[in-house]
Design a protein around this motif. Structure first.
Motif, PDB file in Angstrom:
ATOM      1  N   GLY A  12       0.820  -1.223   0.000  1.00 16.03           N
ATOM      2  CA  GLY A  12       0.000   0.000   0.000  1.00 16.03           C
ATOM      3  C   GLY A  12       0.846   1.262   0.000  1.00 16.03           C
ATOM      4  N   LYS A  13       2.104   1.136  -0.365  1.00 18.81           N
ATOM      5  CA  LYS A  13       2.998   2.304  -0.360  1.00 18.81           C
ATOM      6  C   LYS A  13       2.469   3.425  -1.256  1.00 18.81           C
ATOM      7  N   GLY A  14       2.096   3.050  -2.474  1.00 20.73           N
ATOM      8  CA  GLY A  14       1.656   4.067  -3.443  1.00 20.73           C
ATOM      9  C   GLY A  14       0.415   4.810  -2.966  1.00 20.73           C
ATOM     10  N   SER A  30       7.824   8.278  -7.144  1.00 18.47           N
ATOM     11  CA  SER A  30       7.678   6.830  -7.263  1.00 18.47           C
ATOM     12  C   SER A  30       8.519   6.362  -8.447  1.00 18.47           C
ATOM     13  N   THR A  31       9.566   5.594  -8.169  1.00 17.68           N
ATOM     14  CA  THR A  31      10.416   5.131  -9.276  1.00 17.68           C
ATOM     15  C   THR A  31       9.629   4.175 -10.180  1.00 17.68           C
ATOM     16  N   GLY A  32       8.684   3.411  -9.597  1.00 14.09           N
ATOM     17  CA  GLY A  32       7.845   2.522 -10.424  1.00 14.09           C
ATOM     18  C   GLY A  32       7.006   3.345 -11.402  1.00 14.09           C
ATOM     19  N   VAL A  52      12.949  -6.476 -17.861  1.00 14.28           N
ATOM     20  CA  VAL A  52      13.280  -6.737 -16.452  1.00 14.28           C
ATOM     21  C   VAL A  52      12.051  -6.509 -15.574  1.00 14.28           C
ATOM     22  N   ILE A  53      11.351  -5.404 -15.808  1.00 19.38           N
ATOM     23  CA  ILE A  53      10.177  -5.073 -14.988  1.00 19.38           C
ATOM     24  C   ILE A  53       9.101  -6.140 -15.153  1.00 19.38           C
ATOM     25  N   GLU A  54       8.850  -6.539 -16.402  1.00 13.64           N
ATOM     26  CA  GLU A  54       7.777  -7.519 -16.633  1.00 13.64           C
ATOM     27  C   GLU A  54       8.113  -8.893 -16.072  1.00 13.64           C
ATOM     28  N   GLY A  57      11.934  -8.438 -11.981  1.00 16.34           N
ATOM     29  CA  GLY A  57      13.298  -8.172 -11.492  1.00 16.34           C
ATOM     30  C   GLY A  57      13.508  -6.700 -11.178  1.00 16.34           C
ATOM     31  N   LEU A  58      14.737  -6.330 -10.886  1.00 15.35           N
ATOM     32  CA  LEU A  58      15.057  -4.934 -10.572  1.00 15.35           C
ATOM     33  C   LEU A  58      15.844  -4.304 -11.712  1.00 15.35           C
ATOM     34  N   VAL A  59      15.500  -3.067 -12.013  1.00 12.39           N
ATOM     35  CA  VAL A  59      16.244  -2.291 -13.001  1.00 12.39           C
ATOM     36  C   VAL A  59      17.603  -1.958 -12.374  1.00 12.39           C
ATOM     37  N   SER A  60      18.644  -1.764 -13.219  1.00 18.37           N
ATOM     38  CA  SER A  60      19.997  -1.637 -12.664  1.00 18.37           C
ATOM     39  C   SER A  60      20.118  -0.408 -11.754  1.00 18.37           C
ATOM     40  N   ILE A  63      20.982   3.075 -13.394  1.00 13.61           N
ATOM     41  CA  ILE A  63      19.881   3.776 -14.077  1.00 13.61           C
ATOM     42  C   ILE A  63      18.984   4.450 -13.052  1.00 13.61           C
ATOM     43  N   ILE A  64      18.600   3.697 -12.022  1.00 15.71           N
ATOM     44  CA  ILE A  64      17.648   4.206 -11.037  1.00 15.71           C
ATOM     45  C   ILE A  64      18.265   5.364 -10.239  1.00 15.71           C
ATOM     46  N   ILE A  65      19.514   5.214  -9.841  1.00 15.95           N
ATOM     47  CA  ILE A  65      20.165   6.255  -9.035  1.00 15.95           C
ATOM     48  C   ILE A  65      20.250   7.553  -9.848  1.00 15.95           C
ATOM     49  N   ASP A  84       9.125   6.597  -2.915  1.00 19.44           N
ATOM     50  CA  ASP A  84       8.256   5.417  -2.882  1.00 19.44           C
ATOM     51  C   ASP A  84       8.808   4.408  -3.897  1.00 19.44           C
ATOM     52  N   GLY A  85       9.411   3.339  -3.383  1.00 19.28           N
ATOM     53  CA  GLY A  85       9.996   2.336  -4.288  1.00 19.28           C
ATOM     54  C   GLY A  85      11.492   2.536  -4.488  1.00 19.28           C
ATOM     55  N   PHE A  86      12.053   3.491  -3.803  1.00 18.06           N
ATOM     56  CA  PHE A  86      13.501   3.756  -3.827  1.00 18.06           C
ATOM     57  C   PHE A  86      13.900   4.197  -2.426  1.00 18.06           C
ATOM     58  N   ALA A  91      22.876  -0.872  -2.266  1.00 12.50           N
ATOM     59  CA  ALA A  91      23.668   0.055  -3.091  1.00 12.50           C
ATOM     60  C   ALA A  91      22.883   1.353  -3.344  1.00 12.50           C
ATOM     61  N   GLN A  92      21.580   1.242  -3.566  1.00  7.66           N
ATOM     62  CA  GLN A  92      20.766   2.451  -3.783  1.00  7.66           C
ATOM     63  C   GLN A  92      20.681   3.282  -2.503  1.00  7.66           C
ATOM     64  N   ALA A  93      20.556   2.607  -1.356  1.00  3.97           N
ATOM     65  CA  ALA A  93      20.465   3.338  -0.083  1.00  3.97           C
ATOM     66  C   ALA A  93      21.770   4.080   0.193  1.00  3.97           C
ATOM     67  N   GLY A 121      -5.791  -8.043  -7.299  1.00  3.96           N
ATOM     68  CA  GLY A 121      -6.987  -7.214  -7.501  1.00  3.96           C
ATOM     69  C   GLY A 121      -6.662  -5.799  -7.954  1.00  3.96           C
ATOM     70  N   ARG A 122      -5.397  -5.536  -8.200  1.00  9.61           N
ATOM     71  CA  ARG A 122      -4.984  -4.167  -8.515  1.00  9.61           C
ATOM     72  C   ARG A 122      -5.246  -3.814  -9.980  1.00  9.61           C
ATOM     73  N   ARG A 123      -5.729  -2.613 -10.234  1.00  7.32           N
ATOM     74  CA  ARG A 123      -5.946  -2.108 -11.589  1.00  7.32           C
ATOM     75  C   ARG A 123      -5.310  -0.735 -11.685  1.00  7.32           C
ATOM     76  N   ASP A 153       1.479  -5.714 -16.240  1.00  9.02           N
ATOM     77  CA  ASP A 153       2.064  -7.003 -16.606  1.00  9.02           C
ATOM     78  C   ASP A 153       2.742  -7.656 -15.407  1.00  9.02           C
ATOM     79  N   ASP A 154       3.364  -6.832 -14.570  1.00  7.07           N
ATOM     80  CA  ASP A 154       4.087  -7.420 -13.433  1.00  7.07           C
ATOM     81  C   ASP A 154       3.162  -7.694 -12.244  1.00  7.07           C
ATOM     82  N   ASP A 155       1.854  -7.477 -12.402  1.00  8.21           N
ATOM     83  CA  ASP A 155       0.891  -7.867 -11.360  1.00  8.21           C
ATOM     84  C   ASP A 155       0.287  -9.242 -11.643  1.00  8.21           C
TER      85      ASP A 155
HETATM   86  P1  ADP Z   1       5.625  -2.244  -6.281  1.00  7.86           P
HETATM   87  O1  ADP Z   1       4.186  -2.374  -6.553  1.00  7.86           O
HETATM   88  O2  ADP Z   1       6.356  -3.519  -6.119  1.00  7.86           O
HETATM   89  O3  ADP Z   1       5.937  -1.266  -5.201  1.00  7.86           O
HETATM   90  P2  ADP Z   1       6.730  -0.395  -8.219  1.00  7.86           P
HETATM   91  O4  ADP Z   1       5.609   0.207  -8.959  1.00  7.86           O
HETATM   92  O5  ADP Z   1       7.429   0.406  -7.185  1.00  7.86           O
HETATM   93  O6  ADP Z   1       6.256  -1.789  -7.640  1.00  7.86           O
HETATM   94  O7  ADP Z   1       7.857  -0.900  -9.240  1.00  7.86           O
HETATM   95  C1  ADP Z   1       7.566  -1.760 -10.330  1.00  7.86           C
HETATM   96  C2  ADP Z   1       8.857  -2.330 -10.914  1.00  7.86           C
HETATM   97  O8  ADP Z   1       9.723  -1.257 -11.358  1.00  7.86           O
HETATM   98  C3  ADP Z   1       9.722  -3.135  -9.953  1.00  7.86           C
HETATM   99  O9  ADP Z   1       9.305  -4.475  -9.839  1.00  7.86           O
HETATM  100  C4  ADP Z   1      11.111  -3.002 -10.606  1.00  7.86           C
HETATM  101  O10 ADP Z   1      11.253  -3.846 -11.720  1.00  7.86           O
HETATM  102  C5  ADP Z   1      11.106  -1.569 -11.114  1.00  7.86           C
HETATM  103  N1  ADP Z   1      11.654  -0.640 -10.093  1.00  7.86           N
HETATM  104  C6  ADP Z   1      10.956   0.344  -9.437  1.00  7.86           C
HETATM  105  N2  ADP Z   1      11.758   0.986  -8.555  1.00  7.86           N
HETATM  106  C7  ADP Z   1      12.981   0.405  -8.648  1.00  7.86           C
HETATM  107  C8  ADP Z   1      14.232   0.599  -7.993  1.00  7.86           C
HETATM  108  N3  ADP Z   1      14.387   1.518  -7.029  1.00  7.86           N
HETATM  109  N4  ADP Z   1      15.266  -0.212  -8.345  1.00  7.86           N
HETATM  110  C9  ADP Z   1      15.151  -1.142  -9.291  1.00  7.86           C
HETATM  111  N5  ADP Z   1      13.994  -1.390  -9.951  1.00  7.86           N
HETATM  112  C10 ADP Z   1      12.923  -0.628  -9.642  1.00  7.86           C
END
Ligand code: ADP
Length: 207
Positions: A12-14, A30-32, A52-54, A57-60, A63-65, A84-86, A91-93, A121-123, A153-155
């Motif tokens: 429920g972060k978002g 929100s990085t997502g 990677v997202i689908e 997995g985690l994006v490198s 890129i995110i930093i 939110d999500g970072f 390493a990111q912290a 159930g998320r949309r 797709d990742d849900d």
């Molecule tokens: P969640 O619902 O898990 O909180 P997000 O919407 O935050 O999902 O992120 C969806 C996807 O985006 C993650 O599964 C990941 O692939 C990518 N992503 C988001 N934030 C990061 C991050 N800080 N580092 C690496 N990948 C990330």
């Protein structure tokens, strides 16, 4: 005011982040959401991150930093922001510490058994990115902008389990990381959104 939200996918972060940012007048980062926008717009970054997202997995980290570093310098972050999500990895912290100091890390705690149900159930809105849950909202278009809703797709169930396991391996260690710095606050996320929100507001007000 600089906040970090921690918690597994589906915690429920978002939902909470949106309300907290509105209430305290800080920017919601929100990085997502940022990555999904890049994918919708078909940018180089979006195309590179898609597979990677689908797969859950985690994006490198690089890129995110880089993305977050640019974002926190934008004018709407002057009063503060909520991440939110970072960070999602140690390493990111550590990189975040080089970018800015954080006032509090709020960990929204939800038992693993509840997460899959919540996520399935998320949309999401295809237009503005707003999130909904079918238990509370049964229309198939967004109440804010009218665009059609879709399932991320990742849900999808096969990916959700992978995301939870990636969370356990890579992101859960951040709870100790922030606890050791005296910045961690835990919130019981297995209650109504209103109850969770009230707790987080009280914590943030105590800063
Ligand atoms: P969640 O619902 O898990 O909180 P997000 O919407 O935050 O999902 O992120 C969806 C996807 O985006 C993650 O599964 C990941 O692939 C990518 N992503 C988001 N934030 C990061 C991050 N800080 N580092 C690496 N990948 C990330």
């Amino acid at each position: 005011m600089k906040l970090v939200f921690l918690g597994p996918p589906g915690a429920g972060k978002g939902t909470q982040a949106e309300k907290i940012c509105e209430y305290f007048g800080i920017a919601h980062i929100s990085t997502g959401d940022m990555l999904r926008r890049e994918m919708r717009e078909g940018t180089e970054l979006g195309n590179a991150a898609k597979a990677v997202i689908e797969a859950g997995g985690l994006v490198s980290d690089d890129i995110i930093i880089g993305m977050v570093k640019n974002r926190v310098n934008e004018p709407d972050c002057e009063n503060g922001f909520l991440l939110d999500g970072f960070p999602r990895t140690i390493a990111q912290a550590e990189a975040l510490e080089g970018i800015t100091a954080v006032d509090m890390a709020v960990n929204i705690d939800v038992p693993a058994g509840v997460l899959v149900d919540r996520i399935s159930g998320r949309r999401m809105c295809s237009g503005c990115g707003a999130g909904y849950h079918i238990s509370k909202y049964t229309r198939d278009t967004c109440e804010k902008c009218g665009a059609p809703l879709y399932i991320r797709d990742d849900d999808k169930p096969e990916t959700v389990l992978n995301r939870i396991s990636v969370y356990n391996d890579k992101t859960q260690p951040l709870i100790d990381f922030y606890d050791n710095k005296g910045l961690l606050k835990n919130v019981d996320g297995n209650r109504t959104p209103e109850e969770v929100l009230a707790d987080i507001k009280a914590l943030v007000e105590s800063i």
